[in-house]
Design a protein around this motif. Structure first.
Motif, short mmCIF file in Angstrom:
data_model
loop_
_atom_site.label_atom_id
_atom_site.label_comp_id
_atom_site.label_asym_id
_atom_site.label_seq_id
_atom_site.Cartn_x
_atom_site.Cartn_y
_atom_site.Cartn_z
N PHE A 150 0.81 -1.21 0.00
CA PHE A 150 0.00 0.00 0.00
C PHE A 150 0.85 1.27 0.00
O PHE A 150 0.32 2.37 0.11
CB PHE A 150 -0.99 0.01 1.17
N HIS A 152 3.50 3.62 -2.07
CA HIS A 152 4.03 3.89 -3.40
C HIS A 152 5.30 4.69 -3.24
O HIS A 152 5.28 5.82 -2.76
CB HIS A 152 2.97 4.68 -4.19
N ASP A 214 0.88 15.22 1.27
CA ASP A 214 -0.41 14.68 0.91
C ASP A 214 -0.40 13.16 1.11
O ASP A 214 0.52 12.48 0.67
CB ASP A 214 -0.63 15.01 -0.58
N CYS A 215 -1.42 12.62 1.78
CA CYS A 215 -1.47 11.17 2.02
C CYS A 215 -1.42 10.40 0.71
O CYS A 215 -0.78 9.36 0.60
CB CYS A 215 -2.74 10.76 2.74
N TRP A 216 -2.15 10.97 -0.30
CA TRP A 216 -2.28 10.26 -1.57
C TRP A 216 -1.03 10.33 -2.43
O TRP A 216 -1.01 9.84 -3.53
CB TRP A 216 -3.49 10.79 -2.34
N LYS A 217 0.04 10.99 -1.93
CA LYS A 217 1.30 10.94 -2.66
C LYS A 217 1.91 9.55 -2.52
O LYS A 217 2.58 9.07 -3.42
CB LYS A 217 2.27 11.99 -2.12
N CYS A 218 1.73 8.95 -1.36
CA CYS A 218 2.35 7.64 -1.12
C CYS A 218 1.33 6.52 -1.00
O CYS A 218 1.64 5.38 -1.29
CB CYS A 218 3.20 7.66 0.13
N HIS A 219 0.16 6.82 -0.50
CA HIS A 219 -0.88 5.78 -0.33
C HIS A 219 -2.01 6.01 -1.30
O HIS A 219 -2.32 7.14 -1.64
CB HIS A 219 -1.44 5.82 1.09
N LYS A 220 -2.62 4.94 -1.71
CA LYS A 220 -3.85 5.08 -2.49
C LYS A 220 -4.55 3.76 -2.57
O LYS A 220 -3.96 2.73 -2.33
CB LYS A 220 -3.60 5.64 -3.87
#
Lengths: 220, 290
Positions: A150, A152, A214-220
């Motif tokens: 999870f 990236h 941003d959380c979505w820089k590494c997780h998605k």
């Protein structure tokens, strides 16, 4: 998002390190003259000890934290030290995908054979390698530095920030940037995990080096 | 914690509306769905399943309302605006379709209720869901007026992708396990890939450079996807994206609970905008032959 930044960093588990720091403070408490002298000498010795401290990477704060990874048995005990330290081969000569893709990659056996069909062919490890090459099979290398699915992580972006877009940084010294997360691999034979690679480890470095939050820089 | 999140998101939103533009946003991804073109073929939903590692729950769980279709086609047989007597007539024309995906509301109702701040607004104007932080309280799903958040009641990994089907999973995305809320992300993995590429080549993301799986698959091209950020520039920004142009053409504006159109014939509308959710998806009404 801003509340994420303000989380106290001690929530992130790295108790071993902080415990060590606290006990150091306790040792420093008696600040009488002979103690101070002793500590100055000891710390000075640490700093001056050759190889103990990495050379500086400009415009970067190296991440903190250590980890004691288990020794991973590889099919061939690949000597990183001979390649990177003694013969001064650039990390990215073999891990060539690091500069342009998410994964650094393991070189194809043909790359190994490019040199080792001529160099050191009589050594037992090279004989092992030649066996794999003759069988037309890659050695089944095992992954040492693995982050969960999870997460990236892109090598390319980190190298861009710390090496290629970093003024005053010589590509020759890329090993020092690699050492941020992989430790001093050039002093090891097969790579061993010496950095925690936890979210706290990443976050502290992103905090110090102005990385994205941003959380979505590494997780998605 | 989540309260702070609410205030941050909300003040950013208010600022965006009052100062005529979301200046601290990098992008504001949005959509325009032309219902005239939609034939209800469900290709978008299938594409979404394939792209986003969506689990197939099976018939029984579907009836319990546990399906996890981030993108779904809703069907309607009535048009109540026409009056009782005409409804019957319209039944003969077949169903109305409306593809529903997360509306990525600017003032999202799901965000303030999360007790652990697992859902928040990104500087891309996306409504993000962080799976690792989600504790499965399901408040967000209950607060979503569109019912577009889906909860993993069970672990579907083995039942949905038995070997060798696990090879089809998209490696760019997490495979969610039970106890986690999930939702449409506007294919954030594609957004990220396009942004990474643009950054490598030292340029901005071009309009139409990438599409979410649904827009890419739609056989009639009913779904238009792009950046809405220029929508606030008065008189049309230079190099306005196709989707922003569509919003402008249909006089649909962001930050309104009711659209004031000069020309009432224009078809653009947003679903439930009266609730002040300020969604980023515009629909173009279907025109039927009477």
């Amino acid at each position: 998002m801003s509340n994420i930044q303000q989380l106290p960093s001690r929530q992130v588990s790295n108790r071993g390190m902080e415990g060590g720091r606290r006990s150091l403070c306790r040792f420093l408490m008696p600040l009488s003259f002979p103690w101070v002298l002793l500590w100055v000498l000891a710390l000075g010795g640490l700093v001056l000890m050759p190889g103990a401290v990495l050379a500086e990477v400009p415009n970067a704060v190296p991440p903190e934290g250590t980890y004691e990874g288990e020794h991973v048995e590889q099919p061939i005990e690949f000597p990183h030290d001979t390649h990177a330290d003694v013969n001064k081969i650039n990390c990215m000569y073999c891990h060539t995908y690091a500069r342009r893709s998410p994964v650094a990659g393991i070189p194809p056996t043909s790359k190994c054979m490019g040199c080792h069909s001529i160099i050191a062919t009589d050594k037992p490890r090279i004989k092992q390698l030649t066996e794999y090459w003759d069988k037309r099979q890659p050695p089944p290398w095992k992954k040492v530095h693995d982050v969960p699915d999870f997460v990236h992580f892109t090598h390319e972006k980190h190298l861009k920030r710390f090496v290629f877009d970093n003024e005053g940084m010589d590509v020759e010294n890329v090993a020092e940037v690699c050492a941020f997360c992989h430790g001093e691999v050039k002093k090891m034979t097969v790579a061993n995990k010496v950095k925690p690679l936890t979210m706290g480890f990443c976050r502290r470095c992103h905090e110090a080096n102005d990385g994205p939050f941003d959380c979505w820089k590494c997780h998605k | 914690m989540s309260l702070k999140n609410v205030f941050t998101d909300w003040s950013r939103y208010r600022k965006g509306i009052e100062e005529g533009g979301f200046h601290d946003y990098e992008h504001m991804w949005g959509m325009a769905v032309d219902l005239n073109k939609c034939i209800g073929c469900n290709a978008c939903a299938v594409a979404c399943y394939a792209e986003n590692n969506l689990a197939v729950v099976g018939e029984e769980k579907f009836y319990k309302g546990q399906a996890m279709h981030w993108m779904r086609i809703e069907r309607y047989w009535d048009e109540p605006d026409l009056g009782e007597d005409r409804v019957k007539e319209f039944n003969h024309h077949g169903a109305n379709f409306i593809p529903m995906m997360c509306q990525n509301c600017n003032a999202a109702t799901c965000e303030p209720v999360c007790p652990v701040a697992a859902t928040y607004h990104t500087p891309d104007g996306l409504n993000a869901q962080v799976y690792n932080r989600c504790i499965g309280s399901r408040y967000c799903s209950n607060n979503c007026p569109y019912r577009l958040r889906f909860f993993n009641f069970y672990s579907y990994y083995e039942s949905s992708w038995p070997e060798p089907l696990h090879m089809q999973l998209n490696p760019d995305l997490t495979v969610r396990d039970k106890g986690v809320m999930e939702k449409c992300t506007f294919c954030v993995q594609r957004i990220r890939a396009a942004k990474d590429k643009a950054r490598r080549e030292d340029r901005k993301v071009r309009d139409g450079e990438f599409l979410p799986a649904c827009a890419q698959t739609c056989p009639t091209g009913a779904i238009t996807f792009g950046d809405l950020l220029t929508l606030h520039t008065p008189g049309g920004g230079v190099g306005e994206t196709k989707v922003a142009q569509m919003w402008r053409d249909h006089q649909v504006e962001l930050g309104k609970t009711r659209q004031t159109k000069q020309n009432p014939e224009l078809r653009g509308y947003r679903v439930f905008e009266g609730l002040n959710t300020d969604p980023c998806v515009m629909y173009l009404e279907r025109v039927r032959e009477v």
